[in-house]
Design an enzyme around this catalytic site. Sequence first.
Site, PDB file in Angstrom:
ATOM      1  CD  GLU A   1      -1.129  -0.132   3.774  1.00 48.83           C
ATOM      2  OE1 GLU A   1      -2.147  -0.839   3.686  1.00 48.83           O
ATOM      3  OE2 GLU A   1      -0.814   0.480   4.811  1.00 48.83           O
TER       4      GLU A   1
ATOM      5  CG  HIS B   1      -0.219   5.505   3.667  1.00 47.96           C
ATOM      6  ND1 HIS B   1       0.986   5.962   4.169  1.00 47.96           N
ATOM      7  CD2 HIS B   1      -0.279   4.185   4.008  1.00 47.96           C
ATOM      8  CE1 HIS B   1       1.596   4.972   4.809  1.00 47.96           C
ATOM      9  NE2 HIS B   1       0.866   3.869   4.719  1.00 47.96           N
TER      10      HIS B   1
ATOM     11  CG  HIS C   1       4.262   3.924   8.156  1.00 52.61           C
ATOM     12  ND1 HIS C   1       3.219   4.243   8.977  1.00 52.61           N
ATOM     13  CD2 HIS C   1       3.739   3.177   7.157  1.00 52.61           C
ATOM     14  CE1 HIS C   1       2.110   3.714   8.490  1.00 52.61           C
ATOM     15  NE2 HIS C   1       2.380   3.074   7.391  1.00 52.61           N
TER      16      HIS C   1
ATOM     17  CG  HIS D   1       4.809   0.908   2.824  1.00 50.83           C
ATOM     18  ND1 HIS D   1       4.092   1.964   2.318  1.00 50.83           N
ATOM     19  CD2 HIS D   1       4.181   0.552   3.969  1.00 50.83           C
ATOM     20  CE1 HIS D   1       3.084   2.236   3.128  1.00 50.83           C
ATOM     21  NE2 HIS D   1       3.104   1.383   4.136  1.00 50.83           N
TER      22      HIS D   1
ATOM     23  CB  CYS E   1       4.573   1.073  12.655  1.00 51.49           C
ATOM     24  SG  CYS E   1       4.077   2.194  11.334  1.00 51.49           S
TER      25      CYS E   1
END
Lengths: 161, 161
Positions: free
Chosen positions: A74, A76, A80, A114, A128
């Site tokens: 995914e 976004h 992270h 990733h 995370c």
Amino acid sequence: MDKPDQGQPDEKLAGLFRAFLQDFRWEDVPFLPYKEEGSAPFKAISRQVLFQDPELSCELRYFEVAPGGYSTLERHQHSHGVMILRGEADVLVGREVRSVKTFDLVRIPPMTWHRFRTRGDAPMGFLCMVNVERDRPQLPTEDDLRQLKRDPAVAAFLSED
Amino acid sequence: MDKPDQGQPDEKLAGLFRAFLQDFRWEDVPFLPYKEEGSAPFKAISRQVLFQDPELSCELRYFEVAPGGYSTLERHQHSHGVMILRGEADVLVGREVRSVKTFDLVRIPPMTWHRFRTRGDAPMGFLCMVNVERDRPQLPTEDDLRQLKRDPAVAAFLSED
């Protein structure tokens, strides 16, 4: 007399200390599914939210992947900050595939594909850090996958499912 | 053709992976003093900033305390989320003193006095998540110290310097 800003009542100070238990669980931390079943492809992964506090702008989560498991591919807008906490992984970030081990650091920049995958026969767990306010992850289209797989190392990583 | 939001140039993806090195140091992570010398009382403690990213609202730092060392006794409006990463510590949060070990979690609420102190003969290291935007720590006044030391466990903890 206590000052008002110093002498918090005891009930406001609950949950200050939470012990690490066996099998990478923590006291008073729910053991959760990674995400909603069927919402996106993933395998053998769990989630524990270690810090989610109204005064903190980020959350700290612990994800654990069983041998042979992997997280969703995914991307976004949010970012992270990741630290491997146990085991070994192969990780895709952008167009790069790298093997990582305990305490290694991985940065996932905005809009960068990733995925984490266990390496070897042991569970792999990672911390995370992520902003509380964040967008929903995007899944790859067929076209995105085609573009990603132009790189042989990425193609090999994605073909292991 | 790559889409503009997908095909980041390689130079924007530097620093994705940073390896854990020996002695709890990390690749490309500067080894820093805990805080400015003489700014506040502390002993034998170092700081490494693991994640400090314009897209993340928090930072993740690693502090390490040598045997016999301790962090500053302080409080502030901002909050901390802490995970012990190596060794053992005695920790003061508010009016509570607890012994913690590797992977235990500690929450430091706003305006709560706190201090970390090594326990035993090994170094003690911990992760600390904190908002990027935060106030400066406050040091205790003589009156604050008097109030804290009304609790025998807190008094014993603070008398060990």
